[in-house]
Design an enzyme around this catalytic site. Structure first.
Site, PDB file in Angstrom:
ATOM      1  N   GLY A  28       4.807 -10.437   3.736  1.00  0.00           N
ATOM      2  CA  GLY A  28       5.562 -10.448   4.977  1.00  0.00           C
ATOM      3  C   GLY A  28       4.881 -11.233   6.074  1.00  0.00           C
ATOM      4  CD  GLN A  29       4.865 -15.330   9.669  1.00  0.00           C
ATOM      5  OE1 GLN A  29       4.816 -15.938   8.604  1.00  0.00           O
ATOM      6  NE2 GLN A  29       4.009 -15.530  10.669  1.00  0.00           N
ATOM      7  CE  LYS A  30       4.295  -4.591  11.230  1.00  0.00           C
ATOM      8  NZ  LYS A  30       2.950  -4.369  10.681  1.00  0.00           N
ATOM      9  CG  ASP A  31       0.689  -7.396   7.679  1.00  0.00           C
ATOM     10  OD1 ASP A  31       0.155  -6.770   8.609  1.00  0.00           O
ATOM     11  OD2 ASP A  31       1.447  -6.859   6.860  1.00  0.00           O
TER      12      ASP A  31
ATOM     13  CD  GLN B  31      -1.994  -8.846   4.236  1.00  0.00           C
ATOM     14  OE1 GLN B  31      -2.637  -7.835   4.408  1.00  0.00           O
ATOM     15  NE2 GLN B  31      -0.721  -8.826   3.824  1.00  0.00           N
TER      16      GLN B  31
ATOM     17  CG  HIS C 255       7.226  -2.429   1.797  1.00  0.00           C
ATOM     18  ND1 HIS C 255       7.150  -1.356   2.655  1.00  0.00           N
ATOM     19  CD2 HIS C 255       6.011  -3.024   1.829  1.00  0.00           C
ATOM     20  CE1 HIS C 255       5.931  -1.291   3.166  1.00  0.00           C
ATOM     21  NE2 HIS C 255       5.223  -2.295   2.693  1.00  0.00           N
TER      22      HIS C 255
ATOM     23  CG  LEU D 238       7.219   0.945  -1.133  1.00  0.00           C
ATOM     24  CD1 LEU D 238       7.914   0.435  -2.388  1.00  0.00           C
ATOM     25  CD2 LEU D 238       6.166  -0.053  -0.667  1.00  0.00           C
TER      26      LEU D 238
ATOM     27  CD  GLN E 255      -6.245  -4.008   2.238  1.00  0.00           C
ATOM     28  OE1 GLN E 255      -5.843  -4.116   1.086  1.00  0.00           O
ATOM     29  NE2 GLN E 255      -5.415  -4.016   3.272  1.00  0.00           N
TER      30      GLN E 255
ATOM     31  CG  MET F 176      -2.019  -1.066   1.092  1.00  0.00           C
ATOM     32  SD  MET F 176      -3.548  -0.681   1.984  1.00  0.00           S
ATOM     33  CE  MET F 176      -2.950  -0.499   3.644  1.00  0.00           C
TER      34      MET F 176
END
Length: 359
Positions: A172-175, A178, A58, A54, A85, A51
Site C-alpha cells: 500500500g502507498q499508505k506506508d 516502506q 488489505h 485485515l 519491526q 501483519m
C-alpha cells in the site's frame, strides 16, 4: 485446511488441464513451499504481505493482485506480526491478532492461500544474526522515530519474497517510505519480482484505513481526522499555487521579476491574487513547496489545541526517491507525509503530489 485436502478439478482450455485451487491456511514453511510448487503454474504468482488485522485496505491489495495474475494465478497472503519491526515500548503485544476474520476477508477478496506462520517458524534459530540494513533512507522520518524498524521490515520482506517466490508483490502507498525502501532493496539486490504500489484506501471521512484505528476513542478519532485534512489542505494549496503560477507566467511582462507578475495579476482585478500577492510571486518563481507545508502545518497546529490533542511527530514534504526534504523550487514528484499521536495511538498518512504540472 491442509494441502492434502486439496482436490484438482480438470477442465479443457486450449488442450491443457486447468486447475482451480481451493483457498487454504498454510501454517508452516513446508506447506507454503508445497503450495507454491503445486499451484504456482500455469498462472503467475503474487504475494500480499500483512501483519493481520485485515481491513478493506488489505482487501484492495488482494483484489489488485488477483486482477493482475488472473483466475489461474496464485495469490498468497502472508499474516505475520514481525517482532523485528517493533522497538522498545511499541505495541507488539497489543497489536491485534484476528486470524479467523483475516482468513474470511482474504479468501473473499480472492486469495488462494494464507501463510500464517508462528515466530518460531519464520525465525527457527531465534532472532536472525544477519539482517537487511535499510541504509540512509531508513534513518529518516519513520526510521528516525522508530530506530531499527525498517531493518526488521526489510529482513522479513526479503525472507518472505524468497519463500513465496512471487512474480509480483503488492504493497500500500499508505506506508510510502516502506514501499520506497522495498523497491530500493529489490533493485539493489536484484530480486526477480515486480513491486506494485496500490493507492491508499480511506474511510468516508478521509481517515486512512489502518489496523490501529480500532484503538481510537470517538474523541480521538475526531482529532485524528486532522492528519488527512492537513494533507488535503496541502494538496489544495498546491493546486492553487500551480494555477497562479500558470496565470503569472502567461501575463504580459512575465519575464520580469516575480513581484511584477504579482502586481500584474492584482491589476487584473483577480480577487484571489489581489488578496495574496505574495503567494502569486512565490508561485511564479516555483516556490510552492513552502506554501504546501504551511497549509498543512496550519491544520495540524489547530489539532494540537483540540481535546484530546494531536501530538505531531513530523510533517515532511519529500522526494519519493530518497525521502529527503524537497526545496522550494522543487519540480516533479513529491510525497507529503505526516505522523502523529492521538492518545496512545500513533498514526501515519501521506499523499503524492506533483510540482510543476502546469508547465
Amino acid at each position: 485446511m491442509t494441502l492434502s485436502a486439496r482436490k484438482d478439478t480438470e477442465g479443457a482450455e486450449g488442450g491443457r488441464s486447468v486447475r482451480h485451487e481451493p483457498a487454504e491456511l498454510l501454517p508452516a514453511v513446508e506447506d507454503l513451499r508445497d503450495a507454491v510448487a503445486h499451484w504456482g503454474v500455469p498462472g503467475r504468482t503474487a504475494v500480499v504481505m500483512t501483519m493481520g488485522a485485515l481491513h478493506e485496505g488489505h482487501a484492495t491489495l488482494i483484489r489488485a493482485a488477483r486482477e493482475r495474475v488472473g483466475a489461474k494465478g496464485f495469490v498468497v497472503v502472508t499474516v505475520f506480526v514481525n517482532p523485528l519491526q517493533f522497538g522498545a515500548g511499541e505495541d507488539l503485544d497489543r497489536y491485534p491478532r484476528t486470524l479467523d476474520a483475516d482468513l474470511a476477508l482474504a479468501f473473499e477478496a480472492g486469495a488462494s492461500a494464507v501463510f500464517a506462520p508462528s515466530v518460531d517458524e519464520v525465525y527457527p534459530g531465534g532472532e536472525p544474526q544477519v539482517r537487511i540494513t535499510a541504509g540512509p533512507m531508513g534513518e529518516r522520518l519513520e526510521g528516525a522515530s522508530r530506530p531499527g524498524h525498517f531493518d526488521g521490515m526489510l529482513t522479513v520482506v526479503a525472507k518472505l519474497l524468497h519463500l513465496t517466490t512471487p512474480d509480483l508483490a503488492f504493497f500500500g502507498q499508505k506506508d510510502a517510505q516502506q514501499l520506497a525502501l522495498i523497491r530500493r532493496m529489490v533493485r539493489d539486490l536484484n530480486f526477480p519480482v515486480e513491486i506494485v504500489g496500490v493507492e491508499t484506501v480511506r474511510e468516508t471521512d478521509g481517515l486512512a484505513l489502518s489496523s490501529r484505528n480500532r484503538y481510537l476513542s470517538a474523541g480521538e478519532r475526531r482529532t485524528a481526522l486532522s492528519l488527512s485534512r492537513a494533507l488535503f489542505a496541502g494538496r489544495e494549496r498546491l493546486a492553487a499555487q500551480e494555477a497562479l503560477r500558470a496565470r503569472a507566467v502567461s501575463l504580459p511582462g512575465a519575464q520580469g521579476r516575480a513581484e511584477n507578475r504579482a502586481e500584474a495579476l492584482s491589476r487584473l482585478g483577480e480577487a484571489r491574487a489581489a488578496a495574496d500577492a505574495h503567494a502569486v510571486a512565490q508561485a511564479a518563481e516555483g516556490g510552492a513547496a513552502g506554501a504546501v507545508r504551511a497549509a498543512a502545518r496550519a491544520v495540524l497546529d489547530e489539532a494540537a489545541k483540540a481535546d484530546p490533542p494531536l501530538t505531531l511527530d513530523y510533517l515532511a514534504l519529500v522526494d519519493p526517491a530518497d525521502f529527503t526534504e524537497v526545496a522550494d523550487g522543487h519540480e516533479g514528484e513529491a510525497v507529503l507525509a505526516v505522523a502523529a499521536r492521538v492518545g496512545s495511538t500513533r498514526l501515519i498518512d501521506n499523499i503524492p503530489l506533483t510540482f510543476g504540472a502546469t508547465k
